[in-house]
Structure formats: structure tokens, C-alpha cells
Design a protein around this motif. Structure first.
Motif, PDB file in Angstrom:
ATOM      1  N   SER A  14       8.290  -4.449 -11.770  1.00 40.87           N
ATOM      2  CA  SER A  14       7.408  -5.852 -11.569  1.00 40.87           C
ATOM      3  C   SER A  14       5.953  -5.541 -12.248  1.00 40.87           C
ATOM      4  O   SER A  14       5.472  -4.498 -12.940  1.00 40.87           O
ATOM      5  CB  SER A  14       7.171  -5.940 -10.179  1.00 40.87           C
ATOM      6  N   TRP A  15       5.357  -6.610 -12.336  1.00 40.07           N
ATOM      7  CA  TRP A  15       3.945  -6.712 -12.832  1.00 40.07           C
ATOM      8  C   TRP A  15       3.138  -5.643 -11.974  1.00 40.07           C
ATOM      9  O   TRP A  15       2.407  -4.848 -12.452  1.00 40.07           O
ATOM     10  CB  TRP A  15       3.513  -7.914 -12.620  1.00 40.07           C
ATOM     11  N   ASP A  16       3.235  -5.711 -10.652  1.00 38.72           N
ATOM     12  CA  ASP A  16       2.574  -4.769  -9.838  1.00 38.72           C
ATOM     13  C   ASP A  16       2.763  -3.357 -10.227  1.00 38.72           C
ATOM     14  O   ASP A  16       1.756  -2.397 -10.091  1.00 38.72           O
ATOM     15  CB  ASP A  16       2.661  -5.134  -8.398  1.00 38.72           C
ATOM     16  N   ASP A  17       4.086  -3.001 -10.298  1.00 43.43           N
ATOM     17  CA  ASP A  17       4.386  -1.751 -10.959  1.00 43.43           C
ATOM     18  C   ASP A  17       3.631  -1.387 -12.202  1.00 43.43           C
ATOM     19  O   ASP A  17       3.176  -0.248 -12.196  1.00 43.43           O
ATOM     20  CB  ASP A  17       5.910  -1.598 -11.205  1.00 43.43           C
ATOM     21  N   VAL A  19       0.890  -2.457 -13.309  1.00 40.84           N
ATOM     22  CA  VAL A  19      -0.614  -2.452 -13.200  1.00 40.84           C
ATOM     23  C   VAL A  19      -0.998  -1.183 -12.537  1.00 40.84           C
ATOM     24  O   VAL A  19      -1.913  -0.690 -12.857  1.00 40.84           O
ATOM     25  CB  VAL A  19      -0.950  -3.725 -12.127  1.00 40.84           C
ATOM     26  N   ALA A  20       0.146  -0.700 -11.536  1.00 41.65           N
ATOM     27  CA  ALA A  20      -0.196   0.506 -10.902  1.00 41.65           C
ATOM     28  C   ALA A  20      -0.248   1.873 -11.993  1.00 41.65           C
ATOM     29  O   ALA A  20      -1.005   2.825 -11.436  1.00 41.65           O
ATOM     30  CB  ALA A  20       0.967   0.751  -9.869  1.00 41.65           C
TER      31      ALA A  20
END
Length: 137
Positions: A14-17, A19-20
Motif C-alpha cells: 500500500s501507499w502506507d507501506d 511511505v514507511a
């Protein structure tokens, strides 16, 4: 600079992955389509792309940047497959849905509209500018 679109199922990556992973970025691995691989071979450090959530939400959610040019994909021993590394740059304030893209006449020729199954694809300068505007950038 050239522009691209990277599709990922958010349940897988995901986008959150993205970004992390921070400035180190992450390999865009696992691509097993020759056309998508060839597009990655054309990419240069500094090129930018849209991060697109496929399947459920089907929308552009972020901007990424190429941080390493094409190299062997670490997820296989098959030397036919290569990938680039990308890092998150910024989220798209107003995610742009596939339905919105399809209903925008200026985007009728976009690869995403014409060949929605391709996981890595080019985006023209005009498409990039319009989609950034639509996304609140």
C-alpha cells in the motif's frame, strides 16, 4: 524527466507501506510482464510516478520518485526480470479515482484507460499535469 504510474493492490503493498520505507525506498519487484519490465528499463533516477491502488479503491493516492535504475529483481533467480527502486514523495490530497479518469475526455488515451491490466506504465506530461491538478497538487 519522464512520468510513470505504478499499480499495487493495497492488501499486498500500500501507499502506507511505501511511505514507511522512507528515503531508502523499495524495489518495485515481482513484475512479470515484459512490457512493464521494459518500461522500468527506460526509467531514470529522478523520474516521478503516480502510486495507484488497484482492485478495491482504484485511485491515484501518491507521488513516488525513482531512486535506483533498473537492476535484477531480488525476488527471482531468473535474469530476465528487473525492477527499479521507488520512494514516496508525497500523498495526493484528493485521490483521483479510475472512474474520474475514465470520465475525463483529456485522459481518454491514457494507458491506464486503454490497458488497465499493465502494472507499470508511462504517463504523458499533459496527463501528469492534469492529474496533479485534479488531485489537488
Amino acid at each position: 524527466m519522464r512520468y510513470w504510474l505504478f499499480k499495487s493492490e493495497p492488501d499486498t503493498w500500500s501507499w502506507d507501506d511505501q511511505v514507511a520505507k522512507g528515503d531508502a525506498g523499495e524495489e518495485w519487484d515481482g513484475v512479470r510482464n515484459y512490457q512493464a519490465r521494459n518500461f522500468m528499463r527506460e526509467m531514470a533516477v529522478g523520474d516521478q510516478g503516480f502510486f495507484y491502488h488497484s482492485q478495491k479503491t482504484r485511485e491515484i493516492v501518491g507521488i513516488v520518485e525513482i531512486c535506483a535504475e533498473a537492476h535484477p529483481d531480488s525476488t527471482t533467480d531468473d535474469d530476465r526480470w528487473e525492477c527499479v527502486d521507488i520512494k514516496a514523495v508525497k500523498p495526493v490530497p484528493k485521490p483521483v479515482s479510475l472512474d474520474t479518469i475514465k470520465s475525463t475526455p483529456e485522459l481518454a488515451d491514457m494507458v491506464l484507460v486503454k490497458n488497465s491490466r499493465l502494472s507499470v506504465q508511462p504517463v504523458t506530461q499533459d496527463e501528469w499535469d492534469l492529474l496533479c491538478k485534479m488531485g489537488g497538487l
